[in-house]
Write a protein that holds these residues in place. Structure first.
Motif, PDB file in Angstrom:
ATOM      1  N   ALA B 112       0.831  -1.211   0.000  1.00 27.15           N
ATOM      2  CA  ALA B 112       0.000   0.000   0.000  1.00 27.15           C
ATOM      3  C   ALA B 112       0.865   1.260   0.000  1.00 27.15           C
ATOM      4  CB  ALA B 112      -0.927  -0.010   1.213  1.00 27.15           C
ATOM      5  N   LEU B 115       2.012   2.885  -3.184  1.00 29.13           N
ATOM      6  CA  LEU B 115       1.044   3.574  -4.055  1.00 29.13           C
ATOM      7  C   LEU B 115       1.153   5.090  -3.966  1.00 29.13           C
ATOM      8  CD1 LEU B 115      -2.104   1.346  -3.487  1.00 29.13           C
ATOM      9  CD2 LEU B 115      -0.736   1.546  -5.574  1.00 29.13           C
ATOM     10  N   LYS B 118       1.657   7.305  -6.965  1.00 28.49           N
ATOM     11  CA  LYS B 118       1.316   6.566  -8.189  1.00 28.49           C
ATOM     12  C   LYS B 118      -0.163   6.674  -8.507  1.00 28.49           C
ATOM     13  CE  LYS B 118       5.144   3.491  -8.285  1.00 28.49           C
ATOM     14  NZ  LYS B 118       5.673   2.150  -8.415  1.00 28.49           N
ATOM     15  N   ASP B 124     -12.463   3.285  -4.590  1.00 30.10           N
ATOM     16  CA  ASP B 124     -12.328   1.982  -3.925  1.00 30.10           C
ATOM     17  C   ASP B 124     -11.949   0.913  -4.943  1.00 30.10           C
ATOM     18  OD1 ASP B 124     -13.059   3.297  -1.674  1.00 30.10           O
ATOM     19  OD2 ASP B 124     -14.876   2.154  -1.286  1.00 30.10           O
ATOM     20  N   GLN B 125     -12.574   0.958  -6.112  1.00 33.58           N
ATOM     21  CA  GLN B 125     -12.323  -0.072  -7.109  1.00 33.58           C
ATOM     22  C   GLN B 125     -10.892   0.021  -7.639  1.00 33.58           C
ATOM     23  OE1 GLN B 125     -14.795  -2.162  -6.807  1.00 33.58           O
ATOM     24  NE2 GLN B 125     -13.634  -3.623  -8.032  1.00 33.58           N
ATOM     25  N   ARG B 128      -8.733  -1.537  -5.066  1.00 31.54           N
ATOM     26  CA  ARG B 128      -8.854  -2.992  -5.159  1.00 31.54           C
ATOM     27  C   ARG B 128      -7.962  -3.520  -6.284  1.00 31.54           C
ATOM     28  NH1 ARG B 128     -13.109  -5.495  -2.377  1.00 31.54           N
ATOM     29  NH2 ARG B 128     -14.362  -4.031  -1.162  1.00 31.54           N
ATOM     30  N   ALA B 129      -7.964  -2.828  -7.422  1.00 39.42           N
ATOM     31  CA  ALA B 129      -7.132  -3.270  -8.551  1.00 39.42           C
ATOM     32  C   ALA B 129      -5.647  -3.193  -8.185  1.00 39.42           C
ATOM     33  CB  ALA B 129      -7.432  -2.422  -9.781  1.00 39.42           C
ATOM     34  N   CYS B 130      -5.292  -2.177  -7.403  1.00 40.43           N
ATOM     35  CA  CYS B 130      -3.885  -2.012  -7.006  1.00 40.43           C
ATOM     36  C   CYS B 130      -3.427  -3.074  -6.008  1.00 40.43           C
ATOM     37  CB  CYS B 130      -3.663  -0.635  -6.387  1.00 40.43           C
ATOM     38  SG  CYS B 130      -3.736   0.681  -7.597  1.00 40.43           S
ATOM     39  N   LEU B 131      -4.369  -3.757  -5.369  1.00 37.66           N
ATOM     40  CA  LEU B 131      -3.999  -4.793  -4.400  1.00 37.66           C
ATOM     41  C   LEU B 131      -3.939  -6.165  -5.068  1.00 37.66           C
ATOM     42  CD1 LEU B 131      -6.148  -3.604  -1.340  1.00 37.66           C
ATOM     43  CD2 LEU B 131      -3.702  -3.256  -1.729  1.00 37.66           C
ATOM     44  N   ASP B 132      -3.741  -6.174  -6.394  1.00 30.25           N
ATOM     45  CA  ASP B 132      -3.769  -7.450  -7.126  1.00 30.25           C
ATOM     46  C   ASP B 132      -2.651  -8.405  -6.727  1.00 30.25           C
ATOM     47  OD1 ASP B 132      -1.787  -5.904  -8.288  1.00 30.25           O
ATOM     48  OD2 ASP B 132      -2.432  -6.211 -10.353  1.00 30.25           O
ATOM     49  N   GLY B 140     -11.844  -9.950   3.943  1.00 28.45           N
ATOM     50  CA  GLY B 140     -12.729  -9.685   2.808  1.00 28.45           C
ATOM     51  C   GLY B 140     -12.337  -8.413   2.076  1.00 28.45           C
ATOM     52  N   TYR B 141     -11.181  -7.863   2.427  1.00 28.66           N
ATOM     53  CA  TYR B 141     -10.515  -6.721   1.773  1.00 28.66           C
ATOM     54  C   TYR B 141     -11.161  -5.359   2.025  1.00 28.66           C
ATOM     55  CZ  TYR B 141      -8.118 -10.412  -0.874  1.00 28.66           C
ATOM     56  OH  TYR B 141      -7.383 -11.519  -1.227  1.00 28.66           O
ATOM     57  N   GLN B 142     -12.415  -5.356   2.456  1.00 31.27           N
ATOM     58  CA  GLN B 142     -13.134  -4.078   2.499  1.00 31.27           C
ATOM     59  C   GLN B 142     -12.450  -3.064   3.413  1.00 31.27           C
ATOM     60  OE1 GLN B 142     -17.208  -4.545   2.151  1.00 31.27           O
ATOM     61  NE2 GLN B 142     -17.799  -2.676   3.209  1.00 31.27           N
ATOM     62  N   ASN B 143     -12.094  -3.507   4.605  1.00 27.97           N
ATOM     63  CA  ASN B 143     -11.454  -2.566   5.532  1.00 27.97           C
ATOM     64  C   ASN B 143     -10.008  -2.277   5.134  1.00 27.97           C
ATOM     65  OD1 ASN B 143     -13.771  -2.288   6.997  1.00 27.97           O
ATOM     66  ND2 ASN B 143     -13.191  -3.778   8.573  1.00 27.97           N
TER      67      ASN B 143
END
Lengths: 784, 156, 264
Positions: B112, B115, B118, B124-125, B128-132, B140-143
């Motif tokens: 993280a 980033l 960058k 949020d989406q 999410r893509a950056c955490l690939d 569940g990634y949300q937090n």
């Protein structure tokens, strides 16, 4: 509300160490004179072991010792025990084949433990294990769950048709009668696929024997160190319990897979005395795929009888459940006690019958995985209800409402008594939160873009807080299901709490501290929670089945109550009043109706410096422990609503929205509860959309043994989830709590599949809903 | 074959002779005993071993220590201030409950942090893509998404 | 991972000399594929030649209608390069979607092409743009570079130094991901330029290949509908755990159509 007490969003006490790299996981521990183990694993699903030549391996650099099944056989130690006895419907006990900690004569799945090589470094152990010369006689393998009972090959000689048990539960005749008078019978065949648990920390262990004290210490990534010790000492190695300490330090996720006593750590303990050095083993990811106990793996036929209004009359479920090659610790209970008893769901179905055939296959053992039996039950019930709604041309929410249980306590026909709930309220709340009213417009918008949109419900219930020991015992459990808590108040009023619950991500160090701080009226910083060490904690049954707060938390509350009761006696002495006139409010002992009071820390100091103290009537010190055995399960319940969009050209499913409204009873820390729901939902949706543990049906090779082939959910597979609550407090534990760890994984899969089938207009599609599977379902529907 | 390694790890110079086949994560965990960097898969998928090499997030299980010869390496242990105050990204993960069992967390936080600069005001989406490159089984990634968003805001 | 000799030459000539030394030699570019294979025991070289210290292997230039990328340029650098983004946005997009963020910080274009993984992205770009692959010995047209599963036209010891991509009129790459590995289940690169219409497919067969029927269809009509009208044969396509050959055959025109629609 106290700012750091019950109900507050307190940030976690454990986070600083995890965030700064100071967590201490099993693999982080290196002991003096450390050695390392590597296991020689069977490359075949089913094979005789005709001979093992260790000579080349023994000559490799750094090799300290090599042990095989022969050594185990000669030392006459036991096999890994099964913790739950199940009786077949004909009255015979389940077949429980021996489960030696290293293979004796035969290997029964790919990854089965054939030998162990111990060396100075992990690399040396692995290199030597690779040159072990094992002469295998390859046998045909039994792989598929659905056909195992018809196989000509037997995994175990004592189970010639591979059947471990055939368990019947409920009222078969009643169901038959209901079917005879039914207006309509809906049917559904489904597969609940096998999953690999995939805690991010692979299993690990480090065992050491101390000659001076003649005792063992085992560090192990485990969810219940006392259970691990009890089973390993009493049933396998014959070590007196007081000569073994089990420490489960920071554990990187469990999800059930770290409940069980495994061969690896047992071999390490056994061998540590022989080599007289500490031995460490850490699974690599492929070993984890091969040898962690898997989850689910059911093949099911279900039939639901209804009257003309869609009222459920009778429900019959026939399931074949895989046990794998051996019975893992709680394997037998998962598809029976934790499954069959949940088939009433949230509904008043008067007659239910379930028959479960458990089969051995040449695959890794199957056992509890997040939800354990309850996701499987919920999947059957909530998929069946969806099919019924479509058959009866009823709105899926409406058919649920027509059948909801509304009077409590409610005794189901499958043996549970629900204490409390409000299923209409959770459904209504979920419908509102998910904006079901706006779905038609969203669907139209999707269609305008050439996409298919669907919406699915799941109104689940689970039985958690496992559970009254006597009831479990009557059902075959070979262990108690209570929990212990000890509250040690130091002279200065600082408090150390010891719990038999184990935290491997759940945040107990915070939640339990909130409870204690709230009850004692002291700052949360003054409370610390210790767990995971049999050398410190009185006893414990551990963490699984969403039981930690409902059972472990209740034990702590009982112990806190004892502390307060004793504190009142001390305060009464100090304040020259009667015990009965003392009340404890916000951390102070007060003589009722007066301004005479003494703070908690003064009472604790007095307890340890008992100069002015009723020594004739009261022992000094302020340290109390309690055991809590629940009187019933708890029954978390909720409604989940999933909305998906399917790309008809590719079959790819996108989860557009997911709403979970749950009733967990009272909530101690809403932040932690939401996190548990998020994680559970992601795991359930992972099963529904992505994950599949696949063995080659002929060879029994595990085809999905790495992240290249096993699809783990990643951040971009999901949208943000909407999470809500509706509280009906549990009626039978002191905190009124129910448990929240598994709900997400239980409720979400059927909501998702109901949405996908709604989108593409097919009756059923098996999980995971991969693009190709969805595309093929759409092709078939188009040509039907 | 042994190779001589010199690099900076968390600002301190480190010199060692190691087998050429030693991976960066082995060097960090076993030679330097910095155990905050974790191994979840050892095949470059899970991202628990993520560290920074010359400011870039990489999977330390999937590079040889020799490939980081002379480099500036930062691990999770190097992120917080000397007095123990957490880095803004660490603080954001705590504040927003972006971790549960803590095993993937060091890699997630290191990933993280990279980033910064960058992405700007990511959705949020996009996060999410950056955490690939990082897998988490607990949250569940949300937090985590919320934490990364807050952490990046605090870093800027 | 088994022990090996590690060489870290400082210039191309030394690397070439070392590579002529015999034995099981492997080049180490970014290492993102080879190290994983070595840990799994799928590769076990006696020696590795690290190419990262050789100067001038990382340069990215755009001139004369050609984007030239040094073999050791990392995916992240190609993805972020303003000149590449402007000249061939499809190439920058493709580089920015390889593997994951950490892998893109290490993986190199030379390594990817030399490996010829059947599901890698860069081979689709090389074929789809009609690239020229420069080595220390010669230039090899992409059309004759990919020979099969992990098999290329490179001789033993031959080192890719750079890759030249002609700038097309328009191009796009669309990847339909394998949900486990995140490699391409089917990836299609389409372009229109001086070399005509090119359609390259990855993820679907033993190595990346050009889909001539789709090229013809797009040459006639640059539309998704034209692609969708093409029926691909499933013969010679991969069928595995993740997708059957039949499904891949169905996906190729669909994904090609999406790429055509997205091309710029």
């Amino acid at each position: 509300m106290k700012a750091d007490g019950i109900g507050a969003r307190v940030t976690r006490k454990e986070d600083h160490r995890f965030l700064t790299g100071n967590g201490q996981y099993t693999d982080d521990i290196i002991l003096p004179r450390q050695t390392y183990a590597a296991f020689v694993r069977s490359p075949h699903a089913h094979a005789t072991i005709n001979g093992i030549n260790s000579a080349a391996a023994a000559a490799m650099p750094g090799v300290v010792a090599i042990f095989t099944g022969k050594d185990i056989e000669e030392s006459k130690i036991g096999g890994l025990p099964c913790g739950w006895g199940i009786t077949s419907k004909d009255g015979t006990p389940a077949i429980e084949p021996a489960h030696p900690i290293l293979c004796i004569g035969k290997a029964r799945y790919v990854g089965d433990h054939v030998a162990v090589v111990i060396a100075e470094t992990a690399e040396q152990a692995r290199a030597a294990a690779d040159v072990m010369d094992v002469d295998y006689g390859i046998l045909p393998a039994v792989v598929s769950t659905g056909t195992a009972a018809a196989s000509k090959t037997a995994v175990h000689d004592q189970a010639p048709n591979n059947v471990c048990y055939t368990w019947g539960h409920g009222d078969e005749a009643g169901v038959k009668a209901a079917f005879e008078k039914a207006h309509h019978i809906s049917t559904l065949d489904l597969i609940n696929q096998r999953l690999a648990p995939n805690a991010m920390e692979p299993r690990a262990a480090n065992a050491v024997y101390d000659r001076s004290s003649e005792s063992y210490t085992l560090y192990v990534a485990n969810q219940n160190p006392h259970v691990e010790r009890l089973l390993m000492c009493a049933f396998v190695l014959g070590i007196p319990e007081h000569k073994m300490r089990v420490v489960a330090p920071d554990v990187g996720g469990g999800f059930g897979s770290k409940i069980f006593v495994y061969a690896e750590e047992t071999v390490l303990v056994w061998a540590s005395k022989r080599v007289n050095r500490p031995i460490k083993w850490t699974a690599d990811r492929t070993e984890a795929f091969l040898s962690d106990a898997h989850g689910r793996d059911h093949v099911t036929k279900a039939q639901l009888a209804m009257d003309k209004d869609g009222k459920f009359l009778g429900f019959r479920v026939d399931t074949t459940a895989a046990m794998g090659a051996y019975l893992s610790t709680f394997s037998t209970a998962v598809p029976t006690i934790l499954y069959g008893t949940l088939l009433a769901g949230q509904y008043t179905t008067p007659s239910i019958y379930v028959e479960v055939t458990a089969v051995f296959t040449n695959t890794a053992p199957v056992d509890a995985y997040r939800g354990a039996g309850r996701p499987e039950a919920t999947y059957v019930v909530e998929r069946m209800v969806e099919v019924a709604a479509r058959d009866m041309k009823l709105d899926p929410a409406e058919i649920r409402r027509r059948n909801f249980i509304r009077t409590f306590p409610y005794a189901t026909p499958v043996g549970l008594t629900y204490d409390v709930g409000d299923y209409d309220a959770t459904l209504d709340s979920a419908i509102k939160m998910a904006d079901v009213a706006g779905f038609a417009a969203r669907r139209a918008a999707s269609e305008a873009r050439g996409m298919k949109r669907g919406l699915g419900y799941s109104s689940y219930i689970e039985a958690c807080g496992l559970a009254p020991s006597n009831v479990a015992g009557a059902l075959g459990a070979r262990a108690g299901l209570f929990e212990s808590g000890e509250v040690r108040v130091h002279p200065t009023g600082k408090v150390e709490v010891f719990t038999g619950s184990h935290s491997h991500g759940q945040g107990h160090e915070t939640t339990f501290a909130q409870v204690v701080a709230d009850k004692l009226g002291i700052p949360i910083e003054d409370v610390s929670i210790s767990h995971g060490d049999t050398g410190k904690v009185l006893f414990g049954m551990g963490t699984y089945g969403s039981r930690s707060l409902a059972v472990g938390g209740s034990a702590i509350v009982k112990a806190v109550d004892k502390v307060i009761a004793k504190g009142k006696k001390i305060a009464a002495h100090l304040l020259e009043a009667s015990d009965t006139d003392i009340e404890f409010v916000n951390g102070e002992f007060i003589v009722k109706g007066t301004d005479k009071k003494v703070p908690f820390a003064s009472v604790s100091l007095t307890a340890y410096v008992p100069h002015n103290y009723p020594l004739d009537k009261l022992e000094p010190g302020l340290n109390e422990n309690a055991f809590y055995d629940p009187t019933n399960f708890t029954y978390p319940a909720g409604t989940h609503i999933c909305e998906v969009e399917v790309d008809p050209q590719t079959g790819k499913v996108e989860i557009c929205a997911f709403t979970a409204v749950d009733d967990f009873g009272n909530i101690i820390n809403p932040m932690i509860v939401e996190g548990q729901v998020h994680g559970g939902v992601a795991q359930g949706l992972g099963q529904a959309l992505l994950e599949d543990c696949i063995y080659d049906p002929e060879s029994g090779q595990l085809l999905t043994a790495s992240y290249m082939d096993y699809a783990m959910p990643r951040a971009d597979d999901f949208p943000n989830f909407k999470v809500g609550n509706n509280v009906t407090a549990c009626t039978h534990n002191p905190l009124g709590v129910k448990g929240c760890g598994e709900a997400g994984a239980i409720g979400s899969p059927p909501a998702f599949i109901n949405a996908v089938t709604d989108a593409i207009g097919v009756k059923h599609i098996d999980m995971p809903a991969t693009p190709e599977r969805v595309w093929r379902a759409m092709q078939s529907a188009a040509h039907a | 074959m042994s190779v001589n390694i010199t690099m900076k790890v968390n600002g301190k110079s480190v010199t060692a002779a190691v087998e050429a086949s030693t991976t960066l994560v082995e060097f960090i965990r076993e030679h330097l005993r910095l155990t905050g960097t974790h191994v979840g898969c050892n095949t470059s998928q899970c991202g628990a071993c993520t560290v920074h090499v010359n400011g870039r997030a990489v999977k330390s299980c999937n590079m040889l220590v020799a490939q980081a010869q002379g480099a500036d390496v930062m691990t999770i242990e190097g992120l917080a201030a000397a007095n123990g105050d957490m880095h803004p990204m660490q603080a954001a993960f705590k504040e927003h409950h972006g971790l549960q069992c803590g095993f993937c967390t060091p890699g997630m936080v290191m990933s993280a942090c990279e980033l910064k600069g960058k992405v700007t005001n990511p959705s949020d989406q996009e996060i999410r893509a950056c955490l690939d490159g990082n897998i988490c089984r607990c949250t569940g990634y949300q937090n985590i998404v919320t934490s990364v968003k807050a952490g990046l805001a605090a870093m800027s | 991972m088994n022990a090996f000799e590690l060489h870290q030459p400082k210039d191309l000539a030394s690397a070439a000399t070392l590579a002529g030394g015999g034995g099981d030699l492997r080049f180490l570019a970014g290492g993102q594929s080879i190290l994983a294979s070595m840990k799994l025991g799928l590769a076990s070289p006696d020696a590795m030649i690290d190419l990262s210290l050789i100067p001038d292997m990382k340069a990215i230039t755009v001139a004369g209608g050609v984007v030239k990328i040094g073999a050791m340029a990392k995916h992240a650098d190609v993805a972020a390069n303003a000149d590449v983004k402007k000249a061939i946005p499809a190439l920058a997009d493709l580089a920015g979607g390889i593997g994951d963020r950490q892998v893109r910080n290490m993986g190199t274009i030379g390594g990817s092409l030399a490996n010829s993984d059947p599901a890698a992205c860069y081979p689709a770009a090389a074929l789809g743009l009609g690239a020229m692959i420069h080595t220390n010995k010669r230039n090899i047209a992409a059309d004759s570079f990919f020979l099969g599963l992990y098999e290329t036209a490179l001789d033993a010891g031959e080192i890719i130094t750079a890759v030249s991509f002609p700038v097309p009129e328009k191009a796009a790459y669309v990847k339909f991901k394998n949900s486990a590995s995140r490699f391409a289940l089917v990836g299609v690169f389409v372009s229109k330029g001086a070399q005509g219409v090119r359609v390259a497919v990855t993820g679907a067969a033993s190595c990346a290949f050009r889909a001539t029927a789709l090229e013809t269809a797009l040459a006639n009509s640059w539309t998704a509908a034209a692609c969708n009208a093409v029926k691909m044969s499933a013969d010679n396509l991969n069928g595995d755990l993740h997708a059957s050959a039949e499904y891949r055959a169905h996906l190729i025109p669909v994904i090609a159509g999406r790429a055509a629609a997205a091309a710029k």
